[in-house]
Design a protein around this motif. Structure first.
Motif, mmCIF file in Angstrom:
data_model
loop_
_atom_site.group_PDB
_atom_site.id
_atom_site.type_symbol
_atom_site.label_atom_id
_atom_site.label_comp_id
_atom_site.label_asym_id
_atom_site.label_seq_id
_atom_site.Cartn_x
_atom_site.Cartn_y
_atom_site.Cartn_z
ATOM 1 N N SER A 9 -31.568 33.715 8.917
ATOM 2 C CA SER A 9 -32.833 32.993 8.890
ATOM 3 C C SER A 9 -33.458 32.864 10.265
ATOM 4 C CB SER A 9 -32.631 31.601 8.286
ATOM 5 O OG SER A 9 -31.755 30.832 9.082
ATOM 6 N N ALA A 10 -32.660 33.017 11.313
ATOM 7 C CA ALA A 10 -33.202 32.905 12.666
ATOM 8 C C ALA A 10 -34.123 34.058 13.016
ATOM 9 C CB ALA A 10 -32.062 32.832 13.685
ATOM 10 N N TYR A 11 -34.097 35.136 12.227
ATOM 11 C CA TYR A 11 -34.913 36.309 12.514
ATOM 12 C C TYR A 11 -36.093 36.443 11.555
ATOM 13 C CZ TYR A 11 -31.393 37.800 15.787
ATOM 14 O OH TYR A 11 -30.544 37.857 16.859
ATOM 15 N N LYS A 273 -34.738 32.370 19.346
ATOM 16 C CA LYS A 273 -35.221 32.248 17.973
ATOM 17 C C LYS A 273 -34.852 30.904 17.353
ATOM 18 C CE LYS A 273 -37.013 36.416 17.243
ATOM 19 N NZ LYS A 273 -38.427 36.637 16.870
ATOM 20 N N ILE A 274 -33.612 30.477 17.540
ATOM 21 C CA ILE A 274 -33.218 29.211 16.917
ATOM 22 C C ILE A 274 -33.868 28.020 17.612
ATOM 23 C CG2 ILE A 274 -31.047 30.163 16.048
ATOM 24 C CD1 ILE A 274 -29.561 28.703 18.222
ATOM 25 N N LEU A 275 -34.153 28.143 18.905
ATOM 26 C CA LEU A 275 -34.886 27.075 19.597
ATOM 27 C C LEU A 275 -36.297 26.950 19.020
ATOM 28 C CD1 LEU A 275 -33.780 27.722 23.291
ATOM 29 C CD2 LEU A 275 -33.154 25.771 21.862
ATOM 30 N N GLU A 276 -36.937 28.091 18.743
ATOM 31 C CA GLU A 276 -38.255 28.069 18.114
ATOM 32 C C GLU A 276 -38.174 27.489 16.703
ATOM 33 O OE1 GLU A 276 -39.661 32.056 18.175
ATOM 34 O OE2 GLU A 276 -39.898 32.133 20.356
ATOM 35 N N LYS A 277 -37.144 27.872 15.986
ATOM 36 C CA LYS A 277 -36.998 27.443 14.598
ATOM 37 C C LYS A 277 -36.894 25.926 14.481
ATOM 38 C CE LYS A 277 -33.973 27.948 10.586
ATOM 39 N NZ LYS A 277 -32.747 28.591 10.051
ATOM 40 N N PHE A 278 -36.184 25.299 15.414
ATOM 41 C CA PHE A 278 -35.972 23.857 15.335
ATOM 42 C C PHE A 278 -36.857 23.072 16.299
ATOM 43 C CE2 PHE A 278 -31.955 25.825 13.950
ATOM 44 C CZ PHE A 278 -31.950 25.347 12.643
ATOM 45 N N GLY A 279 -37.918 23.716 16.786
ATOM 46 C CA GLY A 279 -38.912 23.012 17.601
ATOM 47 C C GLY A 279 -38.388 22.536 18.944
ATOM 48 N N MET A 280 -37.448 23.269 19.544
ATOM 49 C CA MET A 280 -36.855 22.848 20.813
ATOM 50 C C MET A 280 -37.203 23.780 21.961
ATOM 51 S SD MET A 280 -35.212 20.068 20.015
ATOM 52 C CE MET A 280 -34.077 19.816 21.379
ATOM 53 N N SER A 318 -28.396 23.347 8.823
ATOM 54 C CA SER A 318 -28.939 24.619 9.279
ATOM 55 C C SER A 318 -28.834 24.750 10.797
ATOM 56 C CB SER A 318 -30.393 24.748 8.835
ATOM 57 O OG SER A 318 -30.951 25.960 9.274
ATOM 58 N N ALA A 319 -29.114 23.660 11.512
ATOM 59 C CA ALA A 319 -29.044 23.694 12.974
ATOM 60 C C ALA A 319 -27.614 23.885 13.452
ATOM 61 C CB ALA A 319 -29.630 22.404 13.551
ATOM 62 N N VAL A 320 -26.676 23.161 12.848
ATOM 63 C CA VAL A 320 -25.272 23.300 13.240
ATOM 64 C C VAL A 320 -24.776 24.716 12.938
ATOM 65 C CG1 VAL A 320 -22.914 22.534 12.779
ATOM 66 C CG2 VAL A 320 -24.747 20.849 12.992
ATOM 67 N N TRP A 358 -29.110 17.747 21.626
ATOM 68 C CA TRP A 358 -28.611 17.853 22.999
ATOM 69 C C TRP A 358 -27.994 19.237 23.228
ATOM 70 C CZ3 TRP A 358 -28.582 14.162 27.032
ATOM 71 C CH2 TRP A 358 -27.844 14.521 28.152
ATOM 72 N N ILE A 359 -27.225 19.718 22.247
ATOM 73 C CA ILE A 359 -26.628 21.053 22.372
ATOM 74 C C ILE A 359 -27.726 22.113 22.455
ATOM 75 C CG2 ILE A 359 -25.106 22.757 21.282
ATOM 76 C CD1 ILE A 359 -23.682 20.430 19.903
ATOM 77 N N LEU A 360 -28.774 21.952 21.642
ATOM 78 C CA LEU A 360 -29.889 22.891 21.699
ATOM 79 C C LEU A 360 -30.573 22.849 23.063
ATOM 80 C CD1 LEU A 360 -31.408 22.313 18.133
ATOM 81 C CD2 LEU A 360 -30.320 24.410 18.966
ATOM 82 N N ARG A 361 -30.663 21.667 23.651
ATOM 83 C CA ARG A 361 -31.250 21.549 24.993
ATOM 84 C C ARG A 361 -30.368 22.248 26.026
ATOM 85 N NH1 ARG A 361 -32.170 15.329 25.941
ATOM 86 N NH2 ARG A 361 -32.805 16.115 28.002
#
Length: 457
Positions: A9-11, A273-280, A318-320, A358-361
């Motif tokens: 889904s990240a793509y 991609k995952i940063l974009e997906k979760f608004g980070m 989904s994020a984890v 925080w992990i995404l950051r």
């Protein structure tokens, strides 16, 4: 399954992927999807996948079109619109339409060991892809399937497809493909590792040749490029293959060979991609995977219905899963943090979600980090392991954490951070439990490394 879904889904951010045939026909990329479907049908017919017969009395297995945008490599490979005709395996009945379904895939650790070997032994690393892998397996059961939507045979709309070969979506398709490929590799003189069923090796005049298989993706390594070309020709003669040349990307991991003795493995594009997906994407970066002030426990999970309703709108699982895939492939530095946040998947609270962000950051500031595999002339031993544990760090059940990492030629190939299964009564006991887990991994690692290393001497 969660990690695989997150990876896929990240793509899907740049293009809308239709979910049904009707949506594809209304899409702005209708022509591309139509062309892709025609190519898929031609491939199926060329492979003699089924034959039309009169509709039987028994229940048919359904089928549907699955649409996917395959992200290309900028300047090397364009973005492709790919369509698969997939059987609806959930309509199959056990004991009637299928029996055994298990099929192995190569371990990520084996891939990383091969990269370390390529850097240290100056091996060529090539990549190939099987265009229609699951269509090569021979079916052992009699299965009738409905005709694909939009491609029903004129004047035979009431007929059914009697499957002669396996098809994507059938429960036994991965197994049948693996058995077919395994038989071919054995016939070509390759041996299969008993430590990893998808690692094949063959002793040739110039040393050893290796082939690693992950469903339809394969890596081939050898010191002699001519021997690799011979194997490619053999594979292409037996299966419909796509030669991708020097390995550049596999399973979402980018492989960059800066010099013959240096290989860099990263997931920078995946992380972006995952940063974009979760608004980070615009979040402020931090320097640690998980700060000390995060003391997570089940007590922080929501208790009221309002809190549960609010958290149900948060894409926690989904994020984890997305972060976990990065950890599994190239990021041992976030293993402990992922271990902590993954404990609260069933009922996450606000504090748990803040920890995930925080992990995404942290990933935001370290998206270009990865693993480096390079030649190490001074290191005599091949495998080295490091193991440690905390004591009763879990606030809920007072269990301890086991953490270990193993290196090959000084390059990280295997790591883990996980709660122990029992409650240790002392720090010494926690350490012994951790060492026991690490030794089990070391036994397997020494075995698989013997295939790669000792036979290459």
């Amino acid at each position: 399954d969660l990690v695989a879904h997150a990876f896929n889904s990240a793509y899907t951010l740049e293009y809308d992927e239709p979910r049904t045939y009707g949506e594809a026909m209304k899409s702005e990329n209708k022509k591309e999807w139509q062309q892709a479907m025609k190519e898929e049908i031609c491939s199926l017919r060329k492979n003699n996948t089924w034959k039309l017969v009169e509709r039987p009395q028994k229940k048919l297995v359904g089928c549907k079109w699955v649409y996917k945008v395959k992200e290309g490599i900028p300047g090397i490979e364009p973005t492709r619109f790919k369509v698969r005709l997939v059987a609806q395996g959930f309509t199959q009945r056990e004991g009637v339409d299928f029996h055994e379904i298990f099929s192995p895939v190569v371990k990520h650790t084996s891939i990383r060991i091969l990269l370390a070997m390529c850097a240290n032994l100056d091996l060529h690393l090539e990549q190939m892809d099987v265009k229609t892998a699951f269509l090569h397996g021979e079916l052992e059961e009699t299965i009738y399937m409905a005709q694909p939507q939009g491609f029903e045979e004129p004047e035979k709309e009431d007929h059914a497809c009697l499957l002669k070969k396996s098809l994507y979506g059938l429960k036994q398709s991965p197994r049948q493909w693996y058995r077919r490929f395994d038989e071919f590799m054995m016939a070509c003189g390759f041996s299969r590792s008993k430590y990893d069923g998808c690692v094949y090796f063959k002793n040739i005049s110039c040393g050893m040749m290796y082939l690693l298989l992950y469903v339809d993706d394969m890596l081939i390594a050898c010191k002699n490029m001519e021997e690799i070309q011979k194997l490619k020709k053999q594979l292409s003669g037996e299966f419909e293959m796509k030669d991708l040349g020097a390995a550049k990307r596999i399973l979402g991991m980018d492989i960059v060979r800066e010099r013959r003795d240096v290989i860099f493995l990263s997931q920078q594009r995946y992380i972006v991609k995952i940063l974009e997906k979760f608004g980070m994407s615009n979040a402020k970066a931090v320097s640690t995977p998980l700060a000390m002030h995060f003391r997570l426990s089940a007590a922080q999970s929501p208790t009221s219905e309002d809190e549960k309703l609010q958290m149900s709108k948060v894409p926690y699982a989904s994020a984890v899963g997305s972060i976990m895939y990065a950890m599994v492939c190239t990021r041992p530095d976030i293993a402990q943090a992922v271990s902590v946040v993954s404990r609260y998947m069933t009922n996450p609270g606000k504090d748990h979600w803040l920890a995930v962000k925080w992990i995404l950051r942290y990933l935001k500031g370290t998206s270009n980090h990865g693993l480096v595999y390079k030649r190490d002339e001074d290191r005599n031993e091949m495998v080295r392991g490091y193991v440690d544990s905390d004591y009763a760090g879990d606030l809920d059940k007072r269990r301890s954490l086991t953490g270990y990492v193993f290196t090959v030629f000084g390059c990280s190939v295997c790591w883990r951070s996980v709660l122990q299964h029992v409650v240790a009564l002392s720090t010494t006991e926690a350490e012994y439990i951790a060492v026991g887990e690490a030794i089990k991994e070391a036994v397997w690692l020494k075995g698989i490394c013997a295939v790669f290393h000792e036979r290459s001497k």
